[in-house]
Design a protein around this motif. Structure first.
Motif, mmCIF file in Angstrom:
data_model
loop_
_atom_site.group_PDB
_atom_site.id
_atom_site.type_symbol
_atom_site.label_atom_id
_atom_site.label_comp_id
_atom_site.label_asym_id
_atom_site.label_seq_id
_atom_site.Cartn_x
_atom_site.Cartn_y
_atom_site.Cartn_z
ATOM 1 N N UNK A 157 0.800 -1.243 0.000
ATOM 2 C CA UNK A 157 0.000 0.000 0.000
ATOM 3 C C UNK A 157 0.829 1.288 0.000
ATOM 4 N N UNK A 158 2.147 1.197 -0.103
ATOM 5 C CA UNK A 158 2.969 2.414 -0.179
ATOM 6 C C UNK A 158 3.173 2.852 -1.629
ATOM 7 N N UNK A 159 2.682 2.065 -2.558
ATOM 8 C CA UNK A 159 2.833 2.389 -3.979
ATOM 9 C C UNK A 159 1.965 3.600 -4.317
ATOM 10 N N UNK A 160 2.521 4.563 -5.055
ATOM 11 C CA UNK A 160 1.774 5.797 -5.318
ATOM 12 C C UNK A 160 0.996 5.788 -6.625
ATOM 13 N N UNK A 161 1.301 4.859 -7.535
ATOM 14 C CA UNK A 161 0.582 4.859 -8.813
ATOM 15 C C UNK A 161 -0.252 3.587 -8.979
#
Lengths: 252, 252, 252, 252
Positions: free
Chosen positions: B138-142
């Motif tokens: 869930x730290x992925x921004x895209x």
């Protein structure tokens, strides 16, 4: 061996009804005493001595069928939709005067699906993240599926009751739809793929681990074990029960 | 046994670089002759007699590094991003004058991911339906992931080239987002779940069957076999190769 | 639009044959000119002007059927088993004198299954470990399945040809059977579960990553797209082709 | 906000202990008052006012540690193995004289794994077939895994208690090992694959449907939420509790 349970089917010519007739005929502890279609008289249930009636008819006739059964002391297992709050309240009032009679109204007889929903609900509070993927054949007209909507609502409620914060999600740039639909805050993704039937995965994750609860429904035979469980149990559960999970023994 | 291959790493202090240094030191057929950081002089490559250089630096320095290597007859395996069409054209011109030197520029060194994309592309024309589910921490921004976007584009092109009609989909009522994002017409669903790393499933379906191609990336070690394959192969592939799949033998 | 392709089915009353008849009748570019059962004369094929014949009969009659077709310049797509090396050699000799006629003999028409096997074979050399899990309905009498045996052999051969060492396995204490059956050195696990049809997963792993290739066969309709592909392609592939993968375009 | 819970860790230099120290330091409702190694005196627990002690030591010292804690009114959460029936009986006797003190002894702190086992056990009686697939890294020396053995035993007991007949299986010809190991009659399949960590699937099937419960453990961080749950709950659960599932609220 004890006596056979005398069972009747209403809506016996429909797809579900046909399958139920076959399942009851195949059950070693049951005797099919009546298989009635739309125009057959309900009095047959009494004449044949039915102890349990399985109603798989249509929303416009299910209420009258069930009331007839209860008034004659026949337990009822109901798979027909159309039972709103008013109908349920009216039925409970009728049952109050018939304390020995049981009625099960179950929107879903697939044991695996009922268990999957229950487990998702129980596990939901113990994980940081929950998402739902449902996968169906491409002829389905609604997305998400009714089961996915209900699962998301139950999962969200369980998390709210336990005070679980929202799942982490750092998404900043996204294409519309990529992160799914939000149902009570839970992301729900709907896949429509030729070849599939009806499938659902609930994904639960915390740092370092994932729990996945998946149910696959390959055909309508999957409903029959739940119907038979209902027929076998209803006489021991007087009053009204909504949902097959009320009959499951999950004490493990 | 033949002589050891003399290999140098640029960007050797970064996360990928550190892993590459360890992988090369562990390879029985390679000798690490240089592990250079940002401020180390490129002349070291020549002094140490490097035959292959692995560039894992940054977009602002990768072009100069690779040009230096080619000018000195050193093969290059490049994992750094930032190679646009202009840079690639310029590099090809340089390589035209160095017919014995090879360069591999690979945006993705995970063999499994490269294979999964290739297989999805090959299978796409043979199925009625294709959808993609990508799942990340869930730290992925895209969202969707770059790999999912690229996979969807390649899958869509393969289907268009073969004249495959659009996948069937009877959806009439839907919540926004339920059916995913459309990338070149292919539905893409992005899951973000605590505990996950980087995962992708391509689902292909036709009446009666489903083919699923799934890749799981659990940690960055997954890139090293691809880097070593690149190092071992680059000297036999003069000129420019873009994409590790160009080095894979898929004739099976 | 070009003319319709005239197609005949032999074994048209069997389960596969019935499905093939329906599939051909539903194909916009084909005309079903004959659907023959056991006692129908083969001359009908000639009378009706069949261009392609689909043989879905039994091992004892398939050879005579195919030879009749070839002798009359009719292309043949064959799903019947029983073609050993001697029969194939004899057929090739016959085809040598009929250079314009094509025959496809395919033990498996499920495109997804054929692709899954091919992809497993291609990927096998690039991973440290490979294992196979096949899952079927509990009425199946053999374990592992024929498809799993064949996949394991092809995977093992690909690894041997590429010089890949045995997969790591530190198992010291084990219950008999826990690690599966060894087929050419590849562990194969057979699950038999009520509700399932026919499913197979090939798991490939290296440090940090996993590639999974899964095929699900839900019902016999899955064979029809492969049969239609065969019918459409056979006239352009003179001579003998064994295996549907010979007709697939995997250049992607 | 209420006061912070004072927590001490024994075995604080080990891998699990190090992770526990970090997790407790990161918990907003806890204060780490001691992190003791092998040679540190237990009196420190009293001096620092520890309310809960987490024991992550070794089988030879865990019993003395826990007895010391109980004698000083400190609740204990224990992840160390080696607690046989005699030790447990002795501890229960000690706790009988300390009715306000709680001890949790948990062989497994991964919430997802504990839940997966519980769900498998609850669902087992409702399906015709059950099989278990466990998948681990290839450095593991035992097959099947301890978790799979325990799951199989619990599943088998649940089915026996409910009078469920043996799963259907028509296998006649088989390679040794294909159908897995039998653990209390349940087939268990062990996959060992480079790249994997620790994973388990319980497959349950009946005519027309399948329920799959899968747990993936990606790294040791997965144990920490369970340890923190234990620390937060133990003071409200006087006496001895064995197994983290005793602390889970599964009424949903």
């Amino acid at each position: 061996m004890s006596e056979m349970l005398k069972v009747a089917v209403l809506g016996a010519r429909g797809r579900m009804g046909t399958a139920a007739v076959a399942a009851i005929e195949g059950a070693p502890d049951m005797e099919l005493v009546a298989a009635l279609g739309r125009s057959d008289p309900l009095d047959t249930l009494v004449e044949k001595g039915a102890q349990v009636v399985v109603d798989l008819t249509v929303p416009t006739s299910t209420e009258a069928n069930v009331r007839f059964a209860v008034e004659h002391g026949i337990h009822a297992v109901v798979g027909t939709t159309g039972w709103d709050a008013a109908r349920l309240a009216s039925l409970e009032k009728l049952l109050a005067g018939r304390p020995e009679t049981g009625v099960l109204i179950a929107p879903n007889f697939a044991l695996g699906s009922v268990l999957a929903t229950r487990f998702a609900q129980q596990a939901a509070r113990y994980f940081d993240s929950v998402e739902i993927i449902e996968l169906h054949h491409p002829r389905k007209v609604d997305a998400p599926s009714g089961t996915a909507l209900r699962t998301a609502q139950l999962v969200a409620k369980a998390r709210a009751d336990a005070g679980v914060p929202a799942a982490p999600d750092a998404t900043e740039t996204t294409l519309v739809g990529a992160r799914g639909a939000r149902v009570s805050g839970i992301p729900v993704h709907s896949v429509r793929l030729a070849g599939l039937v009806a499938h659902q995965e609930v994904l639960l994750g915390s740092e370092g681990e994932q729990l996945t609860i998946r149910h696959d429904s390959f055909n309508h035979d999957s409903f029959m074990p739940g119907v038979l469980l209902g027929v076998r149990t209803v006489s021991n559960r007087p009053g009204l029960t909504v949902g097959l999970d009320g009959y499951l023994d999950l004490e493990g």
